[in-house]
Write an enzyme that holds these catalytic residues in place. Structure first.
Site, PDB file in Angstrom:
ATOM      1  N   LYS A 284       0.856  -1.191   0.000  1.00 13.42           N
ATOM      2  CA  LYS A 284       0.000   0.000   0.000  1.00 13.42           C
ATOM      3  C   LYS A 284       0.890   1.239   0.000  1.00 13.42           C
ATOM      4  CE  LYS A 284      -4.232   1.623   2.147  1.00 13.42           C
ATOM      5  NZ  LYS A 284      -5.396   1.253   2.933  1.00 13.42           N
ATOM      6  N   GLU A 369     -20.045  -3.327  10.363  1.00 16.94           N
ATOM      7  CA  GLU A 369     -20.963  -2.411  11.040  1.00 16.94           C
ATOM      8  C   GLU A 369     -22.075  -3.151  11.771  1.00 16.94           C
ATOM      9  OE1 GLU A 369     -19.797  -1.989   7.970  1.00 16.94           O
ATOM     10  OE2 GLU A 369     -18.731  -0.082   8.051  1.00 16.94           O
ATOM     11  N   ARG A 397     -25.620  -0.028   7.225  1.00 15.50           N
ATOM     12  CA  ARG A 397     -25.348  -1.472   7.336  1.00 15.50           C
ATOM     13  C   ARG A 397     -25.874  -2.060   8.649  1.00 15.50           C
ATOM     14  NH1 ARG A 397     -21.127  -3.360   3.748  1.00 15.50           N
ATOM     15  NH2 ARG A 397     -21.784  -2.406   1.801  1.00 15.50           N
TER      16      ARG A 397
END
Ligand SMILES: Cc1ncc(C[n+]2csc(CCOP(=O)(O)OP(=O)(O)O)c2C)c(N)n1
Length: 640
Positions: A284, A369, A397
């Site tokens: 990343k 979530e 969610r």
């Protein structure tokens, strides 16, 4: 933009395919430079995109996504894809009003399938397209889902994977494993990926090829697959991989920056007509020391200035997020029962500061979530005071968990919803414009909004003390207003608004941050001789019915303002409460977000588009007053 000679020649992926493989690293370098140059000016997702440059090139080199399907999960890693699908010339308009979006956007390009920004959707939509194409007899269309290692463990991704193995056709899931979420990935599967990633297979694929070949099973589907793929891919097959047990043929991990290997493997994998997972290891933030060393800060930075190998973020004021973190630390200092939970967003929500002060009572459950909500319900049942710290848009969610384990169970779970309202550059996929509508129907729920830092603190204190049922506070992706020392902020009382300015011609009832625009509008209107009262409504549930009665009985017209959809929002709560209480509603005008999508751009532009900035509120207030004063209408249209 600086000149980018190779990128300038790329109008579509066909131009990439025409390049010699040995030219691709130079193109990759230019793509990284161009992305970094642009994000340094506009802000946006940086580290996730820098990590997938080679992977994106290899995918487009091997597949034909004008025909085949590429589904992004989250979609925050789509910039390299945009650069080579004809959108490099628009890069300078990234995330701006009328410009290109920071996420996949089918309105921009046929190369983008869905507008996405929420995690976990890539595998399910890919399976759907694979099934749809198959049923349409279009079996030649290849389907690819690109999913990150933290998103693949999201419940929705796992539901998709659970179903993927039943597909009787090609589908490729590319697992982009960079060992990171925005911050550190959470949970058991993150630990599993850590182990797979350092497996010796990754270090030396070619030398393993011969070993594997010797162990080839005779006959059956696997043998057919082995016969179709090359040595390197055979060597990389991993029958011990977790997702192998889901019925996907698992390959890798492979080096996601090694273009020749990636291309060779993708060519092989493309020929396999059953579901495959290609596990790709990437770094990343690759390409710049500052972003690879600190991919969390450079996940989605604000504009920054580069100084050689380092970069300095351009700071801009005190955010509501920071104010929330400080206020929550204070609440937790005073109350040992308070705990807080984030679903994979410790940095975005400010909990990365809270965890330093209260490490045991601050929890990150990863991108989960629904689990965050139910775990909080469980903690509430066990006597704790959970504060779920979450973006408004991701609250969606947790809807069903709020329904059953929170509201029906009467659990005093506190929801602290950051990024409520329009969010600026992230655009439509991240706006938090449905939370009031979503939550207001739950019996027992109290709904609050914060206009500034003192009211955010006061709201949290109210919620800390409220054990009678769930509560939720909303605050925006914005800075807290400065220079408001004169503004009074008494404690929150259930269902009570707070008057901030007096006036007799009209009353503005603003919910949350629009209070600040309402006060600005009032100042403009005062210059025109209009006398306007401004109230910080504070509660959408319950609304201040006594105040409404007082205003309506005094024939004062009312404008409600909110940074939320007008349907089901604060104004709707006001209208319904009046109706239930026998109060006339003709004198009430609602301002809020319209019933259409608002796309990326500056938050100020978005508020202006919806008519809820100071100018818009002043305009509507004038209209309301002009209508009342019109001789033709006087008497008939007055609030009565
Ligand atoms: C449902 C949902 N929750 C939270 C987020 C916020 N979010 C955006 S990217 C991200 C991390 C994704 O990690 P990963 O999939 O591994 O991709 P990477 O950024 O590492 O490339 C998170 C948590 C989201 N987009 N959707």
């Amino acid at each position: 933009m600086r000149p980018y000679p190779l990128l300038d020649t790329i109008n579509s992926p066909h131009d990439v395919k025409r390049m010699l493989p040995e030219q691709l690293p130079d193109l990759a370098q230019e793509m990284r430079e161009a992305i970094c140059e642009q994000v340094s000016k506009s802000g946006g997702h940086l580290a996730p995109n820098l990590g997938v440059v080679e992977l994106t090139l290899a995918l487009h080199y091997v597949f034909d996504f004008g025909f085949d399907r590429l589904l992004f999960d989250v979609g925050h890693q789509c910039y390299p894809h945009k650069l080579i699908t004809g959108r490099f010339p628009q890069l300078e308009s990234l995330r701006t009003t009328g410009g290109i979006a920071g996420f996949p956007e089918p309105r921009e390009s046929a190369f983008d399938q869905f507008a996405v920004g929420h995690a976990g959707t890539g595998i399910s939509t890919a399976i759907g397209m694979a099934r749809g194409d198959q049923l349409n007899g279009e079996i030649d269309r290849k389907v690819v889902a690109l999913v990150g290692d933290s998103s693949i463990v999201n419940g929705l991704s796992l539901e998709g994977l659970n179903n993927a193995g039943t597909l009787q056709r090609q589908m490729l899931v590319v697992l982009n494993d960079n060992g990171m979420s925005i911050g550190m990935p959470q949970g058991a599967l993150a630990g599993y990926f850590d182990k797979v990633r350092i497996h010796p297979r990754f270090a030396d694929l070619k030398s393993r090829a011969m070993d594997v070949l010797k162990k080839l099973p005779a006959g059956g589907a696997l043998e057919q697959i082995y016969n179709r793929v090359g040595e390197m891919t055979k060597a990389a097959l991993d029958h011990t991989h977790l997702f192998d047990h889901f019925g996907l043929l698992c390959i890798g991990p492979v080096d996601g920056h090694d273009l020749p290997t990636l291309i060779e493997m993708l060519e092989d994998v493309k020929k396999i007509d059953s579901p495959v997972l290609l596990h790709v290891k990437t770094q990343k933030g690759k390409g710049f020391e500052f972003s690879s060393d600190d991919p969390t800060t450079f996940h989605s930075p604000k504009p920054f200035v580069r100084h050689g190998c380092s970069a300095e973020l351009i700071t801009s004021g005190r955010s509501f997020t920071k104010a929330y973190a400080d206020a929550l630390i204070d609440v937790m200092n005073r109350d040992p029962k308070v705990v807080t939970v984030t679903a994979g967003m410790p940095h975005g929500t400010g909990l990365s500061d809270v965890v330093k002060a209260h490490p045991k009572r601050t929890m990150d459950v990863g991108i989960a979530e629904s689990h965050a909500v139910d775990m909080s319900a469980g903690m509430a049942k066990a006597g704790m005071k959970p504060f779920v710290t979450i973006y408004s848009t991701f609250m969606q969610r947790g809807f069903d968990q709020i329904f059953q384990e929170v509201s029906l169970a009467g659990m005093p779970v506190r929801f602290c919803m950051d990024r409520a309202g329009v969010v600026g550059g992230d655009g439509a996929v991240h706006h938090g414009f449905l939370d009031i509508a979503m939550l207001r129907g739950f019996p027992g729920m109290s709904l609050l909004a914060a206009a500034d830092e003192p009211s955010l603190k006061a709201a949290l204190e109210f919620m800390r003390l409220r054990d009678e049922g769930p509560s939720a506070v909303r605050y925006p992706r914005d800075n807290v207003p400065e220079g408001i020392e004169d503004r009074e902020c008494p404690p929150f009382r259930l269902g009570k608004a707070h008057q901030l300015a007096e006036g007799s011609d009209l009353a503005i009832l603003a919910y949350g941050f629009p209070v600040n625009h309402a006060l600005e509008a009032r100042a403009k209107l005062a210059q025109e001789g209009l006398s306007v009262a401004v109230y910080d409504a504070r509660f959408a549930k319950p609304v201040d019915i006594e105040l409404l009665r007082e205003l309506i009985e005094a024939n004062v017209p009312i404008v409600t303002v909110e940074d939320h959809h007008t349907m089901g929002g604060f104004g709707a709560c006001v209208l319904e409460a009046c109706n239930e209480n026998g109060l006339a509603t003709q004198g009430i005008r609602r301002l809020g977000l319209p019933d259409r999508w608002i796309y990326q751009g500056a938050r100020g532009d978005q508020l202006a588009e919806a008519g809820i900035d100071a100018a818009g509120i002043a305009r509507t207030s004038r209209e309301v007053l002009a209508k009342l004063r019109s001789p033709r209408l006087t008497g008939s249209s007055q609030a009565s």
